[in-house]
Design a protein around this motif. Structure first.
Motif, PDB file in Angstrom:
ATOM      1  N   ASP A 362      59.659  32.488  44.192  1.00 37.09           N
ATOM      2  CA  ASP A 362      59.779  33.828  43.910  1.00 37.09           C
ATOM      3  C   ASP A 362      59.163  34.174  42.645  1.00 37.09           C
ATOM      4  O   ASP A 362      58.970  35.456  42.297  1.00 37.09           O
ATOM      5  CB  ASP A 362      61.305  33.994  43.633  1.00 37.09           C
ATOM      6  N   LYS A 364      55.958  35.532  40.496  1.00 40.13           N
ATOM      7  CA  LYS A 364      54.866  36.271  41.031  1.00 40.13           C
ATOM      8  C   LYS A 364      53.712  35.827  40.277  1.00 40.13           C
ATOM      9  O   LYS A 364      53.724  35.709  38.939  1.00 40.13           O
ATOM     10  CB  LYS A 364      55.573  37.851  40.585  1.00 40.13           C
ATOM     11  N   ASP A 418      49.173  40.135  44.668  1.00 38.60           N
ATOM     12  CA  ASP A 418      50.388  40.591  45.181  1.00 38.60           C
ATOM     13  C   ASP A 418      51.197  39.643  45.804  1.00 38.60           C
ATOM     14  O   ASP A 418      51.489  39.801  46.887  1.00 38.60           O
ATOM     15  CB  ASP A 418      50.363  41.867  45.950  1.00 38.60           C
ATOM     16  N   LYS A 419      51.204  38.422  45.292  1.00 33.21           N
ATOM     17  CA  LYS A 419      51.800  37.196  46.108  1.00 33.21           C
ATOM     18  C   LYS A 419      52.533  36.524  45.046  1.00 33.21           C
ATOM     19  O   LYS A 419      52.464  36.843  43.904  1.00 33.21           O
ATOM     20  CB  LYS A 419      50.564  36.390  46.730  1.00 33.21           C
ATOM     21  N   LYS A 420      53.391  35.405  45.545  1.00 36.23           N
ATOM     22  CA  LYS A 420      54.138  34.680  44.818  1.00 36.23           C
ATOM     23  C   LYS A 420      54.201  33.351  45.309  1.00 36.23           C
ATOM     24  O   LYS A 420      53.871  33.023  46.517  1.00 36.23           O
ATOM     25  CB  LYS A 420      55.324  35.446  44.612  1.00 36.23           C
TER      26      LYS A 420
END
Length: 571
Positions: A362, A364, A418-420
């Motif tokens: 989770d 980022k 925009d990923k994690k």
């Protein structure tokens, strides 16, 4: 024989011996050749000075046998057999073509692509693996990993270009090429990622960036493509405008100052003490009681920030591998993993390597973090960590923790993705009979506002005050690699397009006396000098000189003097 069998026994049964003699040919062949040549020469001397009948005939015979023997044993070198047939790899003709092309285009720095690995060891699908060979055929200066050991600027180029590429920051990638004055991109599509997916090479992304910024595909030879970025190659030049800042972005994967404001000079101007958090720049980080205390000894600055919302690993439950995992390729030795009241205890012996990991799905990528790791190194080498992102599989951090009790903080830069998902890997490695034991007691990620840190006491992205450069280069002459003669007019900043090195000096001869100028670092990597207008607008002649070159010249002169003295003394 018979020493070979004894050597093999020692090599197979004693780790220290095998480590010390892992490459015996390269360690001892030169020494062996020197001793052999010396005593062979002395032996020939004895033969040629023997007083016997038919001395002249004997000398001719000895000379002929020795010379013929040397020629005979050297014949393989004249038939292309300097490299053994059992290890020879056919060299693709495409490389010969780019070598020829660069001989006609020798001006301009070249950056080798892809840039997926930081280890300086290349793999190609035509059978090659090694530290690189391009500099043997390309006259241009080449940026690739094998040169990182010689100057931090080389490593900084890789860190910043790679960080931008794998962050999806095309503007940052292009800015990095401008910053390091890269004229050519050499894309080698024969590169492979051994043991992993070739998607990490980002070849299609590099092509897309080149097309987006209009970099001309100036040559193509099979799997090799050369792009021209359009930057003009100037070994010595003057930036049109620049700013003064109190900051050094060496060792940093992100240079916000250059990306947002262009050329800058270290020293004076706005202060940015925490725009880079690398400890090699004097930055220390101390986490205690829910806050972090940052200090920069170089700029005498301190900042305390409260921390909240951290992600902490629960080390009292088993994570990663279900049981101890030995990641040694040959599965040598013994490893163990145990959950204790204090944390996770890793052990390795007999050459084994205990590996484990913890996933943080989770976290980022767009968020900056402080990674805080605590534990104890009880025996052998301390714990080694690797922090990978789950998306690209690129290592953000690779470090060996200190011996004894360790309490270490690492900074993770934010990326425009925009990923994690991060994976933290642990390695406890033994070496032969030297066992290793490490206790991991704490792993915690603290989110932190990097923009607040980067702008502390300064302003970004704008408005940094820009200085108009009033210095003009009228002409440049280069003598070897250590002397430049530059004709200038005006006042301002001049840049030498080479990695910053304190040995470079700039001076003019005035009234038969040398006058030196202030040496500065430009864009955290290049040499620069401030030139005041002391000539009231008339042109001046400036000399740039790398003074350590004098040591080589002195050594050569001393060698000639000693050799001459020996010849005179002997004869």
């Amino acid at each position: 024989p018979p020493a070979g069998k004894f050597y093999q026994y020692l090599y197979n049964h004693f780790g220290v011996f095998s480590e010390g003699f892992r490459t015996p040919f390269t360690k001892f062949s030169v020494l062996f050749e020197f001793i052999l040549a010396y005593y062979f020469g002395y032996f020939c001397y004895l033969l040629l000075t023997i007083k016997i009948k038919f001395t002249a005939v004997f000398k001719i015979l000895v000379t002929g046998v020795v010379a013929g023997g040397l020629v005979y044993f050297s014949l393989p070198a004249f038939y292309g057999e300097l490299i053994g047939l059992n290890v020879r790899v056919k060299f693709p003709s495409e490389y010969k073509q780019i070598f020829d092309w660069f001989r006609d285009n020798s001006g301009g720095r070249v950056a080798l692509m892809p840039i997926n690995t930081k280890y300086g060891w290349e793999y190609r699908n035509w059978g090659y693996e090694g530290s690189g060979f391009l500099t043997y055929g390309i006259p241009n200066p080449v940026l690739y990993r094998d040169f990182d050991r010689w100057n931090s600027a080389n490593e900084d180029f890789f860190n910043q270009a790679s960080f931008a590429l794998y962050s999806g920051n095309d503007e940052g990638f292009a800015a990095t090429l401008r910053k390091y004055r890269v004229k050519y991109l050499l894309l080698d599509e024969s590169a492979v990622n051994p043991g992993g997916s070739d998607n990490i090479l980002r070849i299609s992304e590099i092509k897309d960036i080149a097309e987006r910024f209009g970099w001309k595909k100036t040559a193509n030879f099979g799997f090799l493509t050369i792009y021209d970025t359009g930057l003009v190659e100037e070994p010595v030049f003057t930036p049109e405008r620049y700013s003064r800042v109190n900051a050094d972005l060496s060792y940093s994967p992100l240079d916000l100052i250059y990306q947002e404001s262009g050329d800058y000079v270290g020293g004076g101007g706005m202060l940015y003490p925490f725009i880079s958090l690398d400890e090699r720049l004097g930055v220390t980080t101390d986490i205690r009681d829910g806050s972090v205390e940052l200090k920069n000894e170089l700029f005498d600055a301190m900042l305390e920030i409260p921390l909240a919302g951290s992600v902490k690993a629960n080390l009292l439950i088993n994570q990663g591998f279900d049981k101890a995992y030995n990641c040694d390729l040959k599965k040598l030795g013994v490893v163990s993993k145990g959950i204790t009241n204090s944390g996770v205890l890793y052990k390795a012996s007999g050459g084994g390597v205990s590996c484990d990991y913890i996933s943080f799905p989770d976290l980022k990528y767009s968020q900056a973090y402080l990674l805080h790791i605590t534990g104890e190194n009880r025996e052998g080498r301390s714990l080694k960590i690797y922090l990978f992102d789950s998306n690209s599989q690129m290592p953000n951090i690779e470090a060996i923790l200190p011996s004894g009790n360790f309490d270490k903080v690492f900074f993770i830069y934010p990326r425009d993705l925009d990923k994690k998902g991060y994976i933290l890997n642990f390695e406890t490695r033994s070496f032969g009979r030297v066992s290793s034991e490490n206790l991991l007691t704490g792993v915690e990620f603290y989110p932190i506002d990097y923009m607040a840190l980067s702008t502390y006491q300064g302003q970004l992205p704008d408005p940094i005050y820009k200085i108009q450069n009033n210095l003009t280069v009228l002409g440049v002459k280069k003598f070897g690699n250590s002397i430049y003669k530059v004709n200038l007019k005006g006042s301002g900043l001049i840049q030498l397009n080479q990695g910053y090195e304190r040995g470079w000096i700039a001076f003019q001869i005035q009234d038969f006396k040398p006058k030196a100028f202030e040496h500065v670092k430009i864009n955290s990597w290049a040499n620069g000098w401030n030139i005041p207008d002391t000539n009231q607008g008339t042109p001046l002649t400036l000399y740039l000189f790398y003074w350590p070159q004098v040591l080589e010249w002195g050594g050569l002169a001393l060698g000639v003097i000693i050799l001459t003295w020996l010849i005179i003394r002997l004869y």
